[in-house]
Write a protein that holds these residues in place. Structure first.
Motif, PDB file in Angstrom:
ATOM      1  N   LEU A 150    -111.082 -22.859  -0.416  1.00  0.00           N
ATOM      2  CA  LEU A 150    -111.308 -22.625  -1.842  1.00  0.00           C
ATOM      3  C   LEU A 150    -112.791 -22.733  -2.194  1.00  0.00           C
ATOM      4  N   GLN A 151    -113.484 -23.671  -1.560  1.00  0.00           N
ATOM      5  CA  GLN A 151    -114.893 -23.897  -1.860  1.00  0.00           C
ATOM      6  C   GLN A 151    -115.800 -22.831  -1.248  1.00  0.00           C
ATOM      7  N   THR A 152    -115.317 -22.119  -0.252  1.00  0.00           N
ATOM      8  CA  THR A 152    -116.155 -21.123   0.428  1.00  0.00           C
ATOM      9  C   THR A 152    -115.661 -19.700   0.167  1.00  0.00           C
ATOM     10  N   TRP A 153    -114.507 -19.372   0.703  1.00  0.00           N
ATOM     11  CA  TRP A 153    -113.977 -18.013   0.588  1.00  0.00           C
ATOM     12  C   TRP A 153    -113.708 -17.624  -0.869  1.00  0.00           C
ATOM     13  N   THR A 154    -113.047 -18.497  -1.614  1.00  0.00           N
ATOM     14  CA  THR A 154    -112.724 -18.184  -3.005  1.00  0.00           C
ATOM     15  C   THR A 154    -113.984 -18.024  -3.846  1.00  0.00           C
ATOM     16  N   VAL A 155    -114.942 -18.915  -3.645  1.00  0.00           N
ATOM     17  CA  VAL A 155    -116.204 -18.816  -4.389  1.00  0.00           C
ATOM     18  C   VAL A 155    -116.946 -17.534  -4.035  1.00  0.00           C
ATOM     19  N   MET A 156    -116.991 -17.205  -2.752  1.00  0.00           N
ATOM     20  CA  MET A 156    -117.683 -15.987  -2.330  1.00  0.00           C
ATOM     21  C   MET A 156    -117.037 -14.738  -2.921  1.00  0.00           C
ATOM     22  N   GLU A 157    -115.703 -14.654  -2.864  1.00  0.00           N
ATOM     23  CA  GLU A 157    -114.986 -13.508  -3.419  1.00  0.00           C
ATOM     24  C   GLU A 157    -115.213 -13.391  -4.928  1.00  0.00           C
ATOM     25  N   THR A 158    -115.224 -14.527  -5.599  1.00  0.00           N
ATOM     26  CA  THR A 158    -115.435 -14.518  -7.051  1.00  0.00           C
ATOM     27  C   THR A 158    -116.845 -14.056  -7.396  1.00  0.00           C
ATOM     28  N   LEU A 159    -117.830 -14.527  -6.651  1.00  0.00           N
ATOM     29  CA  LEU A 159    -119.208 -14.085  -6.887  1.00  0.00           C
ATOM     30  C   LEU A 159    -119.357 -12.586  -6.655  1.00  0.00           C
ATOM     31  N   LEU A 160    -118.738 -12.081  -5.591  1.00  0.00           N
ATOM     32  CA  LEU A 160    -118.791 -10.645  -5.308  1.00  0.00           C
ATOM     33  C   LEU A 160    -118.219  -9.836  -6.468  1.00  0.00           C
ATOM     34  N   GLY A 161    -117.047 -10.261  -6.959  1.00  0.00           N
ATOM     35  CA  GLY A 161    -116.399  -9.526  -8.032  1.00  0.00           C
ATOM     36  C   GLY A 161    -117.167  -9.590  -9.341  1.00  0.00           C
ATOM     37  N   VAL A 162    -117.641 -10.776  -9.696  1.00  0.00           N
ATOM     38  CA  VAL A 162    -118.331 -10.947 -10.978  1.00  0.00           C
ATOM     39  C   VAL A 162    -119.676 -10.217 -10.971  1.00  0.00           C
ATOM     40  N   ILE A 163    -120.431 -10.361  -9.888  1.00  0.00           N
ATOM     41  CA  ILE A 163    -121.733  -9.688  -9.813  1.00  0.00           C
ATOM     42  C   ILE A 163    -121.552  -8.171  -9.794  1.00  0.00           C
ATOM     43  N   GLY A 164    -120.560  -7.698  -9.060  1.00  0.00           N
ATOM     44  CA  GLY A 164    -120.295  -6.258  -9.043  1.00  0.00           C
ATOM     45  C   GLY A 164    -119.918  -5.733 -10.414  1.00  0.00           C
ATOM     46  N   PHE A 165    -119.086  -6.494 -11.131  1.00  0.00           N
ATOM     47  CA  PHE A 165    -118.712  -6.086 -12.487  1.00  0.00           C
ATOM     48  C   PHE A 165    -119.920  -6.099 -13.414  1.00  0.00           C
ATOM     49  N   ALA A 166    -120.805  -7.083 -13.257  1.00  0.00           N
ATOM     50  CA  ALA A 166    -121.997  -7.146 -14.099  1.00  0.00           C
ATOM     51  C   ALA A 166    -122.865  -5.901 -13.903  1.00  0.00           C
ATOM     52  N   PHE A 167    -123.036  -5.475 -12.662  1.00  0.00           N
ATOM     53  CA  PHE A 167    -123.800  -4.255 -12.391  1.00  0.00           C
ATOM     54  C   PHE A 167    -123.120  -3.041 -13.020  1.00  0.00           C
ATOM     55  N   ALA A 168    -121.784  -2.973 -12.889  1.00  0.00           N
ATOM     56  CA  ALA A 168    -121.048  -1.840 -13.466  1.00  0.00           C
ATOM     57  C   ALA A 168    -121.175  -1.826 -14.982  1.00  0.00           C
ATOM     58  N   LEU A 169    -121.098  -3.003 -15.601  1.00  0.00           N
ATOM     59  CA  LEU A 169    -121.193  -3.094 -17.056  1.00  0.00           C
ATOM     60  C   LEU A 169    -122.583  -2.688 -17.541  1.00  0.00           C
ATOM     61  N   VAL A 170    -123.611  -3.159 -16.843  1.00  0.00           N
ATOM     62  CA  VAL A 170    -124.982  -2.784 -17.213  1.00  0.00           C
ATOM     63  C   VAL A 170    -125.181  -1.278 -17.048  1.00  0.00           C
ATOM     64  N   GLY A 171    -124.678  -0.741 -15.935  1.00  0.00           N
ATOM     65  CA  GLY A 171    -124.799   0.707 -15.714  1.00  0.00           C
ATOM     66  C   GLY A 171    -124.081   1.500 -16.773  1.00  0.00           C
ATOM     67  N   CYS A 172    -122.897   1.041 -17.176  1.00  0.00           N
ATOM     68  CA  CYS A 172    -122.142   1.726 -18.221  1.00  0.00           C
ATOM     69  C   CYS A 172    -122.888   1.696 -19.559  1.00  0.00           C
ATOM     70  N   CYS A 173    -123.509   0.546 -19.863  1.00  0.00           N
ATOM     71  CA  CYS A 173    -124.278   0.434 -21.117  1.00  0.00           C
ATOM     72  C   CYS A 173    -125.495   1.344 -21.099  1.00  0.00           C
ATOM     73  N   ILE A 174    -126.178   1.431 -19.961  1.00  0.00           N
ATOM     74  CA  ILE A 174    -127.350   2.285 -19.853  1.00  0.00           C
ATOM     75  C   ILE A 174    -126.968   3.744 -20.051  1.00  0.00           C
ATOM     76  N   ILE A 175    -125.857   4.162 -19.432  1.00  0.00           N
ATOM     77  CA  ILE A 175    -125.400   5.543 -19.576  1.00  0.00           C
ATOM     78  C   ILE A 175    -125.040   5.839 -21.036  1.00  0.00           C
ATOM     79  N   SER A 176    -124.420   4.858 -21.718  1.00  0.00           N
ATOM     80  CA  SER A 176    -124.017   5.052 -23.098  1.00  0.00           C
ATOM     81  C   SER A 176    -125.228   5.201 -24.018  1.00  0.00           C
ATOM     82  N   TRP A 177    -126.288   4.448 -23.730  1.00  0.00           N
ATOM     83  CA  TRP A 177    -127.499   4.549 -24.538  1.00  0.00           C
ATOM     84  C   TRP A 177    -128.226   5.859 -24.286  1.00  0.00           C
TER      85      TRP A 177
END
Length: 213
Positions: free
Chosen positions: A186-213
């Protein structure tokens, strides 16, 4: 063999070959995952047999198959649990609740995928279920560009990645093969998977906002 099954299925769908031909059905049957893996085990036993006695082979097979039995049990239980959740209509309930909240589509996609991932463990089920639930909303939404659709897909995939925990077969595979207990996993694999998902979503959200502007 599994790749051959997939390739023949693709060719049959594209009408490049006759999908009803006997030779195609035989090769595709041999390429079914359980059959292909069984053949692999049998060939492995024969190859490793060599000068070993039957008693040595029995000890070798016990040592190889023993550690995965618990993982197979947990994987099967997780799949059954996921089936119960899907039959209960949790996906439709989540989609309806988030749709009523009037949040941006990309955020709703991430949250629905995350909720399904946490509830039933399978990333594949979370991906396909979320895509099916959002398909009608995407179709009815006007003005979505190709980039918007790409970012939406990334958001769904990121949501299906985060928070891998006890009901995920991947969690147990990593933990058992790396000889880690549940807390360490939980302290290693779960944290790593969560970081991957959250950071990837943050990039997607920023990219979506840039395209919208």
């Amino acid at each position: 063999m599994i790749f051959l099954n997939t390739g023949l299925g693709t060719l049959a769908t594209a009408k490049a070959i006759d999908g009803d031909a006997l030779w195609v059905n035989i090769l595709r049957m041999a390429g079914q995952t359980p059959v292909a893996l069984l053949i692999t085990v049998l060939v492995g036993m024969w190859t490793l047999g060599g000068q070993r006695t039957l008693k040595d082979m029995e000890k070798l097979m016990d040592g190889a198959l023993g550690p995965v039995c618990g993982i197979i049990l947990v994987t099967g239980a997780g799949g059954m649990f996921g089936g119960v959740l899907r039959a209960s209509g949790i996906g439709q309930a989540l989609a309806g609740s988030l749709e009523a909240a009037c949040m941006p589509l990309i955020v709703a996609a991430f949250l629905i995928s995350t909720a399904l991932r946490v509830a039933q463990g399978s990333a594949t089920v979370a991906l396909t279920t979320t895509a099916g639930l959002l398909a009608r909303i995407v179709t009815a939404t006007t003005g979505l560009s190709s980039f918007d659709l790409c970012f939406l897909i990334i958001a769904i995939a990121c949501g299906a990645t985060v928070l891998s925990h006890l009901n995920d077969s991947g969690f147990w595979l990593v933990g058992r093969f790396l000889q880690m207990d549940e807390r360490t996993t939980l302290q290693t694999w779960t944290v790593m998977e969560t970081l991957l998902g959250v950071i990837g979503f943050a990039f997607a959200l920023v990219g979506c906002c840039i395209i919208s502007w």
